[in-house]
Design an enzyme around this catalytic site. Sequence first.
Site, mmCIF file in Angstrom:
data_model
loop_
_atom_site.group_PDB
_atom_site.id
_atom_site.type_symbol
_atom_site.label_atom_id
_atom_site.label_comp_id
_atom_site.label_asym_id
_atom_site.label_seq_id
_atom_site.Cartn_x
_atom_site.Cartn_y
_atom_site.Cartn_z
ATOM 1 N N ARG A 23 0.815 -1.216 0.000
ATOM 2 C CA ARG A 23 0.000 0.000 0.000
ATOM 3 C C ARG A 23 0.848 1.265 0.000
ATOM 4 O O ARG A 23 0.355 2.347 -0.259
ATOM 5 C CB ARG A 23 -0.910 0.024 1.224
ATOM 6 C CG ARG A 23 -1.879 -1.144 1.278
ATOM 7 C CD ARG A 23 -2.560 -1.215 2.624
ATOM 8 N NE ARG A 23 -1.539 -1.471 3.661
ATOM 9 C CZ ARG A 23 -1.713 -1.223 4.958
ATOM 10 N NH1 ARG A 23 -2.841 -0.716 5.380
ATOM 11 N NH2 ARG A 23 -0.750 -1.496 5.820
ATOM 12 N N GLU A 28 6.908 6.944 11.840
ATOM 13 C CA GLU A 28 6.643 7.950 12.855
ATOM 14 C C GLU A 28 7.671 9.064 12.666
ATOM 15 O O GLU A 28 8.864 8.847 12.852
ATOM 16 C CB GLU A 28 6.778 7.312 14.238
ATOM 17 C CG GLU A 28 6.331 8.181 15.375
ATOM 18 C CD GLU A 28 6.335 7.401 16.678
ATOM 19 O OE1 GLU A 28 5.244 7.147 17.218
ATOM 20 O OE2 GLU A 28 7.428 7.018 17.143
ATOM 21 N N GLN A 47 7.058 25.384 17.534
ATOM 22 C CA GLN A 47 6.688 26.036 16.281
ATOM 23 C C GLN A 47 7.097 25.133 15.129
ATOM 24 O O GLN A 47 8.218 24.643 15.093
ATOM 25 C CB GLN A 47 7.401 27.387 16.176
ATOM 26 C CG GLN A 47 7.068 28.187 14.939
ATOM 27 C CD GLN A 47 7.701 29.570 14.963
ATOM 28 O OE1 GLN A 47 7.770 30.214 16.000
ATOM 29 N NE2 GLN A 47 8.156 30.037 13.817
ATOM 30 N N ASP A 48 6.184 24.889 14.196
ATOM 31 C CA ASP A 48 6.477 24.146 12.968
ATOM 32 C C ASP A 48 6.434 25.123 11.798
ATOM 33 O O ASP A 48 5.508 25.935 11.694
ATOM 34 C CB ASP A 48 5.434 23.049 12.717
ATOM 35 C CG ASP A 48 5.697 21.784 13.496
ATOM 36 O OD1 ASP A 48 6.619 21.762 14.324
ATOM 37 O OD2 ASP A 48 4.973 20.798 13.277
ATOM 38 N N ASN A 49 7.438 25.020 10.920
ATOM 39 C CA ASN A 49 7.514 25.878 9.741
ATOM 40 C C ASN A 49 7.649 25.010 8.494
ATOM 41 O O ASN A 49 8.143 23.883 8.575
ATOM 42 C CB ASN A 49 8.727 26.805 9.829
ATOM 43 C CG ASN A 49 8.674 27.707 11.039
ATOM 44 O OD1 ASN A 49 7.637 28.261 11.376
ATOM 45 N ND2 ASN A 49 9.793 27.851 11.720
ATOM 46 N N ARG A 59 18.597 29.108 0.959
ATOM 47 C CA ARG A 59 18.050 29.857 2.094
ATOM 48 C C ARG A 59 19.042 29.726 3.246
ATOM 49 O O ARG A 59 19.295 28.642 3.738
ATOM 50 C CB ARG A 59 16.687 29.311 2.501
ATOM 51 C CG ARG A 59 15.621 29.483 1.423
ATOM 52 C CD ARG A 59 14.263 28.964 1.900
ATOM 53 N NE ARG A 59 13.267 29.024 0.866
ATOM 54 C CZ ARG A 59 12.442 30.054 0.661
ATOM 55 N NH1 ARG A 59 12.512 31.121 1.430
ATOM 56 N NH2 ARG A 59 11.560 30.004 -0.299
ATOM 57 N N HIS A 62 20.966 31.127 8.376
ATOM 58 C CA HIS A 62 20.171 31.906 9.316
ATOM 59 C C HIS A 62 20.331 31.413 10.751
ATOM 60 O O HIS A 62 20.663 30.255 10.990
ATOM 61 C CB HIS A 62 18.684 31.830 8.952
ATOM 62 C CG HIS A 62 18.390 32.307 7.566
ATOM 63 N ND1 HIS A 62 17.385 31.768 6.808
ATOM 64 C CD2 HIS A 62 18.967 33.268 6.794
ATOM 65 C CE1 HIS A 62 17.338 32.383 5.637
ATOM 66 N NE2 HIS A 62 18.292 33.285 5.604
ATOM 67 N N HIS A 119 22.089 27.999 10.103
ATOM 68 C CA HIS A 119 21.503 26.901 9.341
ATOM 69 C C HIS A 119 21.032 27.405 7.981
ATOM 70 O O HIS A 119 20.541 28.522 7.858
ATOM 71 C CB HIS A 119 20.305 26.335 10.125
ATOM 72 C CG HIS A 119 19.503 25.356 9.344
ATOM 73 N ND1 HIS A 119 18.279 25.679 8.788
ATOM 74 C CD2 HIS A 119 19.759 24.076 8.990
ATOM 75 C CE1 HIS A 119 17.813 24.623 8.142
ATOM 76 N NE2 HIS A 119 18.692 23.639 8.239
ATOM 77 N N LYS A 169 18.303 39.975 1.277
ATOM 78 C CA LYS A 169 18.661 39.998 2.691
ATOM 79 C C LYS A 169 19.826 39.046 2.977
ATOM 80 O O LYS A 169 20.748 39.392 3.715
ATOM 81 C CB LYS A 169 17.430 39.622 3.526
ATOM 82 C CG LYS A 169 17.622 39.735 5.018
ATOM 83 C CD LYS A 169 16.280 39.705 5.730
ATOM 84 C CE LYS A 169 15.983 38.329 6.199
ATOM 85 N NZ LYS A 169 14.754 38.252 6.996
ATOM 86 N N ASP A 170 19.799 37.852 2.371
ATOM 87 C CA ASP A 170 20.875 36.884 2.600
ATOM 88 C C ASP A 170 22.182 37.329 1.958
ATOM 89 O O ASP A 170 23.266 36.992 2.439
ATOM 90 C CB ASP A 170 20.477 35.500 2.090
ATOM 91 C CG ASP A 170 19.440 34.832 2.984
ATOM 92 O OD1 ASP A 170 19.125 35.372 4.061
ATOM 93 O OD2 ASP A 170 18.941 33.762 2.596
#
Length: 184
Positions: A23, A28, A47-49, A59, A62, A119, A169-170
């Site tokens: 299937r 997990e 917090q999840d992003n 990116r 940061h 990161h 910005k970066d």
Amino acid sequence: MTIIKTPIEGCLLIKPRIFNDDRGYFFEAFNRQKFADATGFDIDFIQDNQSYSTKGVLRGLHLQKGEHAQAKLVRVTKGAVLDVAVDLRKGSATYGQHYSVVLSEENNDQFFIPRGFAHGFIVLSDEAVFQYKCDNYYNKESEGGLHYADPDLNIDWNMSIADVLVSDKDLELPFLKDASDFGF
């Protein structure tokens, strides 16, 4: 889950136990108790992003400074990225060093980055969906980072720097030698 220690203390590669059948598959993605038992880090992710990017988008690098520093648990649910963490913990034996790993929808690996790191990631596939859990809330005034092309960091982004897409910005972020104290 299998925990693999990286050469940088505290950064961990997490390989889930995947159950495949005709299937599809199941695994997990996160269980706080199992994570704490396996890593020794009892983290309260609050917090999840999620971000969507296309090939060549870079990116980073940061971070959140001082009391707003964040530990992160990152993964890719679509596509593939090269994920990079740079140790900025003063007094660390690996200060200024980085570790990189390919995260993808195929390997389902996760990368744990403790507080005290810059990161970033670059998208290797045509498109990617990148998800990360943080143990502290984002604070705009505490934003910081390092320039992705810092020659002292010498990060191999697996792509020509001339071909990357980076935010304005970066582009303005400092090199490590010019950076102020990040409060780690």
